[in-house]
Design a protein around this motif. Structure first.
Motif, PDB file in Angstrom:
ATOM      1  N   ASN A  54      -7.646   2.890 -12.255  1.00  6.92           N
ATOM      2  CA  ASN A  54      -7.705   4.271 -12.744  1.00  6.92           C
ATOM      3  C   ASN A  54      -6.489   4.636 -13.584  1.00  6.92           C
ATOM      4  O   ASN A  54      -6.616   5.383 -14.559  1.00  6.92           O
ATOM      5  CB  ASN A  54      -7.874   5.240 -11.575  1.00  6.92           C
ATOM      6  N   LEU A  55      -5.326   4.125 -13.233  1.00  4.27           N
ATOM      7  CA  LEU A  55      -4.153   4.388 -14.071  1.00  4.27           C
ATOM      8  C   LEU A  55      -4.278   3.686 -15.421  1.00  4.27           C
ATOM      9  O   LEU A  55      -3.833   4.214 -16.441  1.00  4.27           O
ATOM     10  CB  LEU A  55      -2.875   3.976 -13.347  1.00  4.27           C
ATOM     11  N   PHE A  56      -4.903   2.521 -15.440  1.00  6.11           N
ATOM     12  CA  PHE A  56      -5.179   1.860 -16.718  1.00  6.11           C
ATOM     13  C   PHE A  56      -6.165   2.684 -17.543  1.00  6.11           C
ATOM     14  O   PHE A  56      -6.009   2.815 -18.762  1.00  6.11           O
ATOM     15  CB  PHE A  56      -5.725   0.450 -16.491  1.00  6.11           C
ATOM     16  N   THR A  57      -7.163   3.252 -16.893  1.00  5.36           N
ATOM     17  CA  THR A  57      -8.116   4.136 -17.577  1.00  5.36           C
ATOM     18  C   THR A  57      -7.395   5.346 -18.160  1.00  5.36           C
ATOM     19  O   THR A  57      -7.668   5.768 -19.287  1.00  5.36           O
ATOM     20  CB  THR A  57      -9.222   4.598 -16.611  1.00  5.36           C
ATOM     21  N   ALA A  58      -6.456   5.914 -17.398  1.00  5.24           N
ATOM     22  CA  ALA A  58      -5.676   7.057 -17.890  1.00  5.24           C
ATOM     23  C   ALA A  58      -4.852   6.661 -19.106  1.00  5.24           C
ATOM     24  O   ALA A  58      -4.771   7.410 -20.092  1.00  5.24           O
ATOM     25  CB  ALA A  58      -4.782   7.597 -16.782  1.00  5.24           C
ATOM     26  N   TYR A  59      -4.246   5.489 -19.057  1.00  3.60           N
ATOM     27  CA  TYR A  59      -3.454   5.020 -20.197  1.00  3.60           C
ATOM     28  C   TYR A  59      -4.326   4.849 -21.438  1.00  3.60           C
ATOM     29  O   TYR A  59      -3.964   5.284 -22.532  1.00  3.60           O
ATOM     30  CB  TYR A  59      -2.754   3.697 -19.847  1.00  3.60           C
ATOM     31  N   GLU A  60      -5.471   4.202 -21.269  1.00  4.60           N
ATOM     32  CA  GLU A  60      -6.375   4.015 -22.403  1.00  4.60           C
ATOM     33  C   GLU A  60      -6.901   5.353 -22.927  1.00  4.60           C
ATOM     34  O   GLU A  60      -7.064   5.523 -24.131  1.00  4.60           O
ATOM     35  CB  GLU A  60      -7.538   3.098 -22.013  1.00  4.60           C
ATOM     36  N   PHE A 119     -10.780  11.138 -20.196  1.00  7.64           N
ATOM     37  CA  PHE A 119     -10.497   9.872 -19.520  1.00  7.64           C
ATOM     38  C   PHE A 119      -9.095   9.881 -18.928  1.00  7.64           C
ATOM     39  O   PHE A 119      -8.874   9.381 -17.823  1.00  7.64           O
ATOM     40  CB  PHE A 119     -10.629   8.694 -20.488  1.00  7.64           C
ATOM     41  N   PHE A 120      -8.149  10.440 -19.648  1.00  6.04           N
ATOM     42  CA  PHE A 120      -6.775  10.514 -19.162  1.00  6.04           C
ATOM     43  C   PHE A 120      -6.697  11.348 -17.886  1.00  6.04           C
ATOM     44  O   PHE A 120      -6.113  10.933 -16.888  1.00  6.04           O
ATOM     45  CB  PHE A 120      -5.866  11.126 -20.242  1.00  6.04           C
ATOM     46  N   GLY A 121      -7.317  12.528 -17.907  1.00  3.29           N
ATOM     47  CA  GLY A 121      -7.250  13.419 -16.750  1.00  3.29           C
ATOM     48  C   GLY A 121      -7.936  12.860 -15.518  1.00  3.29           C
ATOM     49  O   GLY A 121      -7.380  12.861 -14.417  1.00  3.29           O
ATOM     50  N   GLY A 133      -6.335   7.967  -9.903  1.00  6.56           N
ATOM     51  CA  GLY A 133      -5.269   6.996  -9.662  1.00  6.56           C
ATOM     52  C   GLY A 133      -4.250   7.507  -8.664  1.00  6.56           C
ATOM     53  O   GLY A 133      -3.842   6.782  -7.742  1.00  6.56           O
ATOM     54  N   ILE A 134      -3.841   8.748  -8.803  1.00 10.17           N
ATOM     55  CA  ILE A 134      -2.885   9.334  -7.853  1.00 10.17           C
ATOM     56  C   ILE A 134      -3.518   9.447  -6.470  1.00 10.17           C
ATOM     57  O   ILE A 134      -2.894   9.123  -5.460  1.00 10.17           O
ATOM     58  CB  ILE A 134      -2.393  10.699  -8.369  1.00 10.17           C
ATOM     59  N   ALA A 135      -4.771   9.880  -6.422  1.00 12.79           N
ATOM     60  CA  ALA A 135      -5.460   9.995  -5.129  1.00 12.79           C
ATOM     61  C   ALA A 135      -5.560   8.643  -4.435  1.00 12.79           C
ATOM     62  O   ALA A 135      -5.412   8.549  -3.210  1.00 12.79           O
ATOM     63  CB  ALA A 135      -6.848  10.595  -5.326  1.00 12.79           C
ATOM     64  N   ALA A 136      -5.794   7.589  -5.196  1.00 12.31           N
ATOM     65  CA  ALA A 136      -5.925   6.259  -4.596  1.00 12.31           C
ATOM     66  C   ALA A 136      -4.625   5.789  -3.973  1.00 12.31           C
ATOM     67  O   ALA A 136      -4.636   5.064  -2.980  1.00 12.31           O
ATOM     68  CB  ALA A 136      -6.393   5.258  -5.646  1.00 12.31           C
ATOM     69  N   PHE A 137      -3.500   6.193  -4.525  1.00  6.81           N
ATOM     70  CA  PHE A 137      -2.219   5.784  -3.955  1.00  6.81           C
ATOM     71  C   PHE A 137      -1.759   6.711  -2.828  1.00  6.81           C
ATOM     72  O   PHE A 137      -0.971   6.312  -1.981  1.00  6.81           O
ATOM     73  CB  PHE A 137      -1.140   5.699  -5.035  1.00  6.81           C
ATOM     74  N   VAL A 138      -2.259   7.937  -2.799  1.00  7.09           N
ATOM     75  CA  VAL A 138      -1.857   8.895  -1.761  1.00  7.09           C
ATOM     76  C   VAL A 138      -2.708   8.760  -0.499  1.00  7.09           C
ATOM     77  O   VAL A 138      -2.187   8.870   0.617  1.00  7.09           O
ATOM     78  CB  VAL A 138      -1.931  10.345  -2.317  1.00  7.09           C
ATOM     79  N   LEU A 139      -3.991   8.524  -0.639  1.00  2.95           N
ATOM     80  CA  LEU A 139      -4.895   8.500   0.518  1.00  2.95           C
ATOM     81  C   LEU A 139      -4.507   7.524   1.630  1.00  2.95           C
ATOM     82  O   LEU A 139      -4.609   7.875   2.798  1.00  2.95           O
ATOM     83  CB  LEU A 139      -6.327   8.228   0.066  1.00  2.95           C
ATOM     84  N   PRO A 140      -4.052   6.308   1.338  1.00  2.00           N
ATOM     85  CA  PRO A 140      -3.694   5.416   2.457  1.00  2.00           C
ATOM     86  C   PRO A 140      -2.470   5.884   3.244  1.00  2.00           C
ATOM     87  O   PRO A 140      -2.232   5.416   4.347  1.00  2.00           O
ATOM     88  CB  PRO A 140      -3.403   4.075   1.786  1.00  2.00           C
ATOM     89  N   ARG A 141      -1.708   6.804   2.694  1.00  2.00           N
ATOM     90  CA  ARG A 141      -0.494   7.273   3.354  1.00  2.00           C
ATOM     91  C   ARG A 141      -0.680   8.580   4.117  1.00  2.00           C
ATOM     92  O   ARG A 141       0.283   9.178   4.555  1.00  2.00           O
ATOM     93  CB  ARG A 141       0.608   7.430   2.314  1.00  2.00           C
ATOM     94  N   THR A 142      -1.921   9.008   4.287  1.00  2.00           N
ATOM     95  CA  THR A 142      -2.192  10.243   5.007  1.00  2.00           C
ATOM     96  C   THR A 142      -2.260   9.975   6.513  1.00  2.00           C
ATOM     97  O   THR A 142      -2.369   8.832   6.944  1.00  2.00           O
ATOM     98  CB  THR A 142      -3.523  10.867   4.537  1.00  2.00           C
TER      99      THR A 142
END
Length: 134
Positions: free
Chosen positions: A23-29, A71-73, A79-88
């Motif tokens: 998803n972060l790659f999608t945001a970059y593109e 696509f960026f948004g 992408g942020i949600a994917a990195f935050v969810l495992p730490r909840t």
């Protein structure tokens, strides 16, 4: 007393990191497309293919730019949600959030080989008990 952590949670974290990077790659593109719409249109020769009217060329540039920003948004949010969810915290609500996140991953198609076994493991009693789901 909290029971031992099921192995499915480790694989969920692996899935989250892969999904987050995609998803972060999608945001970059999306950012690249949004900031350079004219280059994208000329690269694929869309402007000359559809019209020679300069007003329509501006319309196509604006449309491509807006698609790029969307696509960026979306890529950045997921992408942020994917990195935050495992730490909840491990609660009933986060178990549901993890299931929804796995369903989003399955909708992409490319992650089904990883998502489906993890999703099915999350429905098993040991994972449900770990999160406190009845």
């Amino acid at each position: 007393m909290k029971q031992q952590r099921p192995k499915a949670i480790f694989w969920y974290e692996v899935y989250c990191h892969i999904f987050g990077l995609l998803n972060l790659f999608t945001a970059y593109e999306g950012y690249v497309i949004a900031t350079r719409p004219r280059e994208i249109l000329f690269k694929y020769d869309f402007l000359h293919q559809f019209t020679t009217d300069p007003n329509m060329a501006e319309f196509y540039e604006l449309a491509v730019s807006r698609v790029g920003w969307s696509f960026f948004g979306v890529g950045l949010a997921f992408g942020i949600a994917a990195f935050v969810l495992p730490r909840t915290h491990d609660t009933k609500k986060t178990w549901v959030a993890h299931l929804v996140h796995l369903i989003f991953g399955m909708s992409s198609g490319i992650l089904i080989p990883l998502c489906l076994p993890v999703f099915l493991a999350f429905l098993k009693p040991d994972v449900k008990a770990y999160y406190g789901v009845d």
